[in-house]
Enzyme design. Structure first.
Site, PDB file in Angstrom:
ATOM      1  N   ALA A  42       0.829  -1.213   0.000  1.00 48.59           N
ATOM      2  CA  ALA A  42       0.000   0.000   0.000  1.00 48.59           C
ATOM      3  C   ALA A  42       0.863   1.262   0.000  1.00 48.59           C
ATOM      4  O   ALA A  42       0.557   2.223  -0.704  1.00 48.59           O
ATOM      5  CB  ALA A  42      -0.942  -0.017   1.199  1.00 48.59           C
ATOM      6  N   ALA A  45       2.229   1.653  -3.484  1.00 44.47           N
ATOM      7  CA  ALA A  45       1.171   2.049  -4.420  1.00 44.47           C
ATOM      8  C   ALA A  45       0.793   3.515  -4.257  1.00 44.47           C
ATOM      9  O   ALA A  45       0.729   4.261  -5.243  1.00 44.47           O
ATOM     10  CB  ALA A  45      -0.056   1.164  -4.234  1.00 44.47           C
ATOM     11  N   GLU A  46       0.559   3.938  -3.018  1.00 40.53           N
ATOM     12  CA  GLU A  46       0.145   5.333  -2.823  1.00 40.53           C
ATOM     13  C   GLU A  46       1.275   6.294  -3.161  1.00 40.53           C
ATOM     14  O   GLU A  46       1.044   7.360  -3.729  1.00 40.53           O
ATOM     15  CB  GLU A  46      -0.348   5.579  -1.400  1.00 40.53           C
ATOM     16  CG  GLU A  46      -0.847   6.998  -1.258  1.00 40.53           C
ATOM     17  CD  GLU A  46      -1.855   7.203  -0.140  1.00 40.53           C
ATOM     18  OE1 GLU A  46      -2.281   8.351   0.012  1.00 40.53           O
ATOM     19  OE2 GLU A  46      -2.204   6.243   0.546  1.00 40.53           O
ATOM     20  N   THR A  47       2.499   5.906  -2.854  1.00 39.34           N
ATOM     21  CA  THR A  47       3.643   6.769  -3.163  1.00 39.34           C
ATOM     22  C   THR A  47       3.810   6.931  -4.666  1.00 39.34           C
ATOM     23  O   THR A  47       3.922   8.056  -5.172  1.00 39.34           O
ATOM     24  CB  THR A  47       4.934   6.204  -2.542  1.00 39.34           C
ATOM     25  OG1 THR A  47       4.746   6.098  -1.117  1.00 39.34           O
ATOM     26  CG2 THR A  47       6.125   7.085  -2.849  1.00 39.34           C
ATOM     27  N   SER A  50       0.845   8.922  -6.122  1.00 34.81           N
ATOM     28  CA  SER A  50       0.902  10.339  -5.759  1.00 34.81           C
ATOM     29  C   SER A  50       1.987  11.071  -6.544  1.00 34.81           C
ATOM     30  O   SER A  50       1.793  12.208  -6.977  1.00 34.81           O
ATOM     31  CB  SER A  50       1.144  10.496  -4.262  1.00 34.81           C
ATOM     32  OG  SER A  50       0.029  10.040  -3.543  1.00 34.81           O
TER      33      SER A  50
END
Length: 122
Positions: A42, A45-47, A50
């Site tokens: 996660a 993925a978010e990094t 973003s």
């Protein structure tokens, strides 16, 4: 020290079409049973999502995550993983990004995420 430095996450590629991050799996990335912690999937993925959204942000705006859905597809015990973020839609208010993590040397998809971001005025 920020989270990327602490977790030893490396940036491999950045463009408006794709962001690639890399991580050598080590004991700090594992849960008690010796497998890569799902939270690492996660975080990656978010990094990556973003970073990609911010490369597409209009001047004076910053992209921030509003939703993430991560599916863990295969367990990882060791080796290197790469996380690849690509846009599904870059809108003026909402962006949807697809993120796939692959383990090496096996080249197995280990997680798949969708991340939604929005632009906020800086």
């Amino acid at each position: 020290m920020n989270l990327l430095e602490y977790l030893h996450i490396k940036t491999v590629k950045t463009s408006k079409q794709q962001v690639v991050l890399s991580l050598e799996v080590d004991k700090i990335h594992k849960q008690p049973y010796g497998l890569l912690h799902g939270g690492i999937n996660a975080v990656l993925a978010e990094t990556a999502a973003s970073m990609l959204a911010n490369l597409n942000a209009p001047a004076g705006f910053v992209a921030v995550g509003v939703n993430i859905n991560t599916n863990h597809l295969s367990a990882v015990k060791a080796g290197r993983i790469e996380t690849i973020a690509e846009p599904i839609k870059i809108g003026t208010k909402i962006q949807v990004l697809a993120v796939t993590t692959i383990s090496y040397p096996e080249k197995i998809k280990t997680s798949y995420s969708t991340v939604t971001t929005t632009f906020l005025k800086e």
